[in-house]
Design a protein around this motif. Structure first.
Motif, PDB file in Angstrom:
ATOM      1  N   PHE A  15       0.828  -1.202   0.000  1.00  0.00           N
ATOM      2  CA  PHE A  15       0.000   0.000   0.000  1.00  0.00           C
ATOM      3  C   PHE A  15       0.867   1.258   0.000  1.00  0.00           C
ATOM      4  O   PHE A  15       0.646   2.183  -0.785  1.00  0.00           O
ATOM      5  CB  PHE A  15      -0.933  -0.001   1.215  1.00  0.00           C
ATOM      6  N   PHE A  16       1.867   1.294   0.869  1.00  0.00           N
ATOM      7  CA  PHE A  16       2.736   2.470   0.941  1.00  0.00           C
ATOM      8  C   PHE A  16       3.578   2.643  -0.322  1.00  0.00           C
ATOM      9  O   PHE A  16       3.831   3.769  -0.746  1.00  0.00           O
ATOM     10  CB  PHE A  16       3.627   2.416   2.178  1.00  0.00           C
ATOM     11  N   ILE A  17       3.993   1.550  -0.931  1.00  0.00           N
ATOM     12  CA  ILE A  17       4.710   1.648  -2.199  1.00  0.00           C
ATOM     13  C   ILE A  17       3.794   2.261  -3.254  1.00  0.00           C
ATOM     14  O   ILE A  17       4.215   3.131  -4.033  1.00  0.00           O
ATOM     15  CB  ILE A  17       5.225   0.263  -2.641  1.00  0.00           C
ATOM     16  N   GLY A  18       2.551   1.815  -3.289  1.00  0.00           N
ATOM     17  CA  GLY A  18       1.583   2.384  -4.234  1.00  0.00           C
ATOM     18  C   GLY A  18       1.350   3.867  -4.001  1.00  0.00           C
ATOM     19  O   GLY A  18       1.277   4.654  -4.952  1.00  0.00           O
ATOM     20  N   MET A  19       1.256   4.270  -2.742  1.00  0.00           N
ATOM     21  CA  MET A  19       1.063   5.692  -2.437  1.00  0.00           C
ATOM     22  C   MET A  19       2.283   6.511  -2.859  1.00  0.00           C
ATOM     23  O   MET A  19       2.144   7.631  -3.367  1.00  0.00           O
ATOM     24  CB  MET A  19       0.790   5.877  -0.942  1.00  0.00           C
ATOM     25  N   ALA A  20       3.477   5.969  -2.656  1.00  0.00           N
ATOM     26  CA  ALA A  20       4.698   6.675  -3.066  1.00  0.00           C
ATOM     27  C   ALA A  20       4.753   6.816  -4.583  1.00  0.00           C
ATOM     28  O   ALA A  20       5.108   7.881  -5.098  1.00  0.00           O
ATOM     29  CB  ALA A  20       5.925   5.935  -2.552  1.00  0.00           C
ATOM     30  N   ILE A  21       4.394   5.763  -5.296  1.00  0.00           N
ATOM     31  CA  ILE A  21       4.395   5.831  -6.758  1.00  0.00           C
ATOM     32  C   ILE A  21       3.367   6.846  -7.240  1.00  0.00           C
ATOM     33  O   ILE A  21       3.637   7.621  -8.164  1.00  0.00           O
ATOM     34  CB  ILE A  21       4.143   4.435  -7.353  1.00  0.00           C
ATOM     35  N   GLN A  22       2.200   6.864  -6.628  1.00  0.00           N
ATOM     36  CA  GLN A  22       1.182   7.839  -7.009  1.00  0.00           C
ATOM     37  C   GLN A  22       1.695   9.258  -6.806  1.00  0.00           C
ATOM     38  O   GLN A  22       1.497  10.129  -7.661  1.00  0.00           O
ATOM     39  CB  GLN A  22      -0.090   7.620  -6.193  1.00  0.00           C
ATOM     40  N   ASP A  23       2.371   9.502  -5.704  1.00  0.00           N
ATOM     41  CA  ASP A  23       2.904  10.828  -5.421  1.00  0.00           C
ATOM     42  C   ASP A  23       3.971  11.225  -6.448  1.00  0.00           C
ATOM     43  O   ASP A  23       3.965  12.353  -6.938  1.00  0.00           O
ATOM     44  CB  ASP A  23       3.496  10.861  -4.010  1.00  0.00           C
ATOM     45  N   VAL A  24       4.848  10.291  -6.790  1.00  0.00           N
ATOM     46  CA  VAL A  24       5.890  10.583  -7.775  1.00  0.00           C
ATOM     47  C   VAL A  24       5.274  10.862  -9.139  1.00  0.00           C
ATOM     48  O   VAL A  24       5.694  11.793  -9.845  1.00  0.00           O
ATOM     49  CB  VAL A  24       6.902   9.409  -7.847  1.00  0.00           C
ATOM     50  N   LEU A  25       4.272  10.087  -9.511  1.00  0.00           N
ATOM     51  CA  LEU A  25       3.620  10.306 -10.808  1.00  0.00           C
ATOM     52  C   LEU A  25       2.915  11.655 -10.852  1.00  0.00           C
ATOM     53  O   LEU A  25       2.938  12.350 -11.867  1.00  0.00           O
ATOM     54  CB  LEU A  25       2.627   9.174 -11.101  1.00  0.00           C
ATOM     55  N   LYS A  26       2.293  12.023  -9.759  1.00  0.00           N
ATOM     56  CA  LYS A  26       1.573  13.293  -9.708  1.00  0.00           C
ATOM     57  C   LYS A  26       2.544  14.476  -9.762  1.00  0.00           C
ATOM     58  O   LYS A  26       2.351  15.419 -10.518  1.00  0.00           O
ATOM     59  CB  LYS A  26       0.732  13.383  -8.443  1.00  0.00           C
ATOM     60  N   ARG A  27       3.601  14.411  -8.951  1.00  0.00           N
ATOM     61  CA  ARG A  27       4.560  15.515  -8.910  1.00  0.00           C
ATOM     62  C   ARG A  27       5.384  15.618 -10.188  1.00  0.00           C
ATOM     63  O   ARG A  27       5.817  16.696 -10.562  1.00  0.00           O
ATOM     64  CB  ARG A  27       5.497  15.366  -7.722  1.00  0.00           C
TER      65      ARG A  27
END
Length: 72
Positions: free
Chosen positions: A22-34
């Motif tokens: 879950f946390f890996i997914g949240m980190a990837i989402q943040d990187v993709l957004k930024r």
């Protein structure tokens, strides 16, 4: 009594790994957004992430089946 502890350890491991995914997914989402990644790139990243998780889950299911049938 020791058997119960092994079950709790196994359950805690699987829950911990689910939280890690879950946390890996949240980190990837943040990187993709930024990074303002285009839609095609985002879709590709999520497909790769999903197939990795699906493979890990399939491995767990196969391992569980083998262990319950006494093969492993």
């Amino acid at each position: 009594m020791g058997y119960d502890i092994e079950q709790y350890e196994s359950l805690a491991l699987w829950i911990g790994l689910a939280i890690l995914f879950f946390f890996i997914g949240m980190a990837i989402q943040d990187v993709l957004k930024r990074g303002k990644v285009p839609l095609f790139g985002r879709i590709f990243v999520w497909i790769v992430l999903f197939t990795g998780c699906a493979g890990f889950i399939a491995k767990g299911i196969i391992q569980f089946i083998y262990e319950t049938q006494g093969l492993g």
